[in-house]
Design an enzyme around this catalytic site. Sequence first.
Site, PDB file in Angstrom:
ATOM      1  N   ARG A 134     -94.897 -15.626 -14.877  1.00 46.74           N
ATOM      2  CA  ARG A 134     -95.124 -14.575 -15.869  1.00 46.74           C
ATOM      3  C   ARG A 134     -96.600 -14.441 -16.189  1.00 46.74           C
ATOM      4  NH1 ARG A 134     -92.363 -15.833 -21.148  1.00 46.74           N
ATOM      5  NH2 ARG A 134     -93.482 -17.747 -20.792  1.00 46.74           N
ATOM      6  N   SER A 196     -96.934 -25.969 -14.865  1.00 48.08           N
ATOM      7  CA  SER A 196     -95.961 -27.005 -15.246  1.00 48.08           C
ATOM      8  C   SER A 196     -95.669 -27.997 -14.125  1.00 48.08           C
ATOM      9  CB  SER A 196     -94.689 -26.325 -15.733  1.00 48.08           C
ATOM     10  OG  SER A 196     -95.030 -25.463 -16.786  1.00 48.08           O
ATOM     11  N   ASP A 249     -96.243 -27.089 -19.590  1.00 49.78           N
ATOM     12  CA  ASP A 249     -95.287 -26.379 -20.465  1.00 49.78           C
ATOM     13  C   ASP A 249     -94.861 -27.206 -21.683  1.00 49.78           C
ATOM     14  OD1 ASP A 249     -93.897 -28.083 -18.774  1.00 49.78           O
ATOM     15  OD2 ASP A 249     -92.356 -26.652 -18.201  1.00 49.78           O
TER      16      ASP A 249
HETATM   17  C1  GLC Z   1     -91.644 -31.174 -13.897  1.00 44.69           C
HETATM   18  C2  GLC Z   1     -93.162 -31.137 -13.967  1.00 44.69           C
HETATM   19  C3  GLC Z   1     -93.630 -31.223 -15.404  1.00 44.69           C
HETATM   20  C4  GLC Z   1     -92.943 -30.158 -16.233  1.00 44.69           C
HETATM   21  C5  GLC Z   1     -91.445 -30.264 -16.090  1.00 44.69           C
HETATM   22  C6  GLC Z   1     -90.705 -29.186 -16.864  1.00 44.69           C
HETATM   23  O1  GLC Z   1     -91.217 -32.406 -14.331  1.00 44.69           O
HETATM   24  O2  GLC Z   1     -93.714 -32.198 -13.227  1.00 44.69           O
HETATM   25  O3  GLC Z   1     -95.025 -31.088 -15.463  1.00 44.69           O
HETATM   26  O4  GLC Z   1     -93.331 -30.300 -17.572  1.00 44.69           O
HETATM   27  O5  GLC Z   1     -91.081 -30.159 -14.734  1.00 44.69           O
HETATM   28  O6  GLC Z   1     -91.037 -27.914 -16.410  1.00 44.69           O
END
Ligand code: GLC
Length: 502
Positions: A134, A196, A249
């Site tokens: 997004r 993320s 995130d």
């Molecule tokens: C995976 C990523 C992490 C993220 C999580 C949720 O574990 O490594 O960085 O916060 O997914 O999206």
Amino acid sequence: MSAAVENIPSVEVLANGHAYHNGANGVGNGVGGDVSNGVGSVGSARAWEQQFLPPPLVLEDRPRALKIESRLSSLVLCGATLRRVGEVFQREIESGLRERPSSLQMENTYVPELPDGTEEGVFLALDLGGTNFRVLLLELRAGQLVREDVKHYHISDELRLGSGADLFNFLADCVQDFVRAEGLEHEEMSLGFTFSFPMKQHSISSGELITWTKSFKCSGMAGVDVAALLQRCLRERGLRVTVQVLLNDTTGTLVAGAHKDPEVAIGVILGTGSNGCYMERAERVQHWEARHARVRDVVVDIEWGAFGDNGCLAFLRSAFDSEVDDHSLLPASFTFEKYIGGKYLGELLCAALRGLARDALFPAPPAWGALDSAHLSLFEQENLSGAWSQTSDALRTACGAPVSRDDALVAQHVARILSNRAAQLVSVCIATILRRMGRAHAAVAVDGSVFKKHPRIRSLMDKYIALLAPHHRFTLQGAEDGSGKGSALTAAIAARVAARSP
Ligand code: GLC
């Protein structure tokens, strides 16, 4: 920390007909006053243990039910095992913070404070990591969000699994498309990049990818600073956009949650993947690459999806987990996430039903990939309301064979056990953090598709966190769009902190 007053005695417990032994003299967690004062009785410890067990499978064919429960017993965790997971988690946290070998990254995010209601400005935000990519435009006035435009872009499998350069060029193309549509192509703008994935951060605006997770596996990214790469791609397109912050995130979720409620001190994602972050005392964090004399607390990204990748949780792994791991895009990596994340819960359901079919306890094996986490939620939903027709329809399609009412109840039982385990494991992490932070009350901001869509997960988490951290008051709060709003708020915080620096 109240561990010293939370001892419970050793006790034998029956989980679905299987004896589990609660090791003696461990640091335990009682629930209720009677077991939390160090003189708890065997009876109350047993009552505490009982609360972790899923309800038994009830079928007219009782021998079949018993065999199924026996076959699934490796997925049923007792309180003593969860307590052990919590102890290992606590040790891994300490090692990670000290930069000693640990399966937990404990990443310093360099986010040194939370919103205070003065956040101002217009920001772009990028959200990469889950099912969608997004681009957002957000405007904050006196801490309030007064404008939010969002556009979703699809990332093809080719891009997810291709070269990193292609992926980042695509991201920059999307930003260009977005700012053009907004009539902002020639504006100078700050951008918050919610990326993320696990990172080694060097500052609030730079960091290298450690490993891909979930459904991404792009080549050529080793040692590459993802913020700098995005910045270069934006510049090549003539855009006057500056990548001001790079965040995870969970950080966005914590920051957005704290904006609504100052008691929020933990951010959790329970979606495609799973992870958490929390406010840690700056002096406990070893990894700093800049002056931080005035920083009291800092957000630490735990990356608990990788918990146990060093073998410290080998005692948890079942044969079904190994099957899911073997089929995954990145085997032997982020094993804990594979017990919890929405990307894997449907595959676990598949693996368990296939195992039962092999033992002639289920009519036919579902095709691999035919069940996903939405099926798990559906089975749980029907189980809650005492129905089974949609469960059996879905199973008939997945297995290509007729499915009886009892077969549907078996699949609902498997869904129940897997949901229970996922809720317990994420609760161990949250309970450990609550105990570590030692606040009188802490709120936990939680986002992600599993948390939002699974009909039972939230109440299970409420129950298990209370059982595992009985002396720590908490509330779980559904967070709205931490990756977008949290990203803009973090960019505003970074600007505020920078303006204060000498
Ligand atoms: C995976 C990523 C992490 C993220 C999580 C949720 O574990 O490594 O960085 O916060 O997914 O999206």
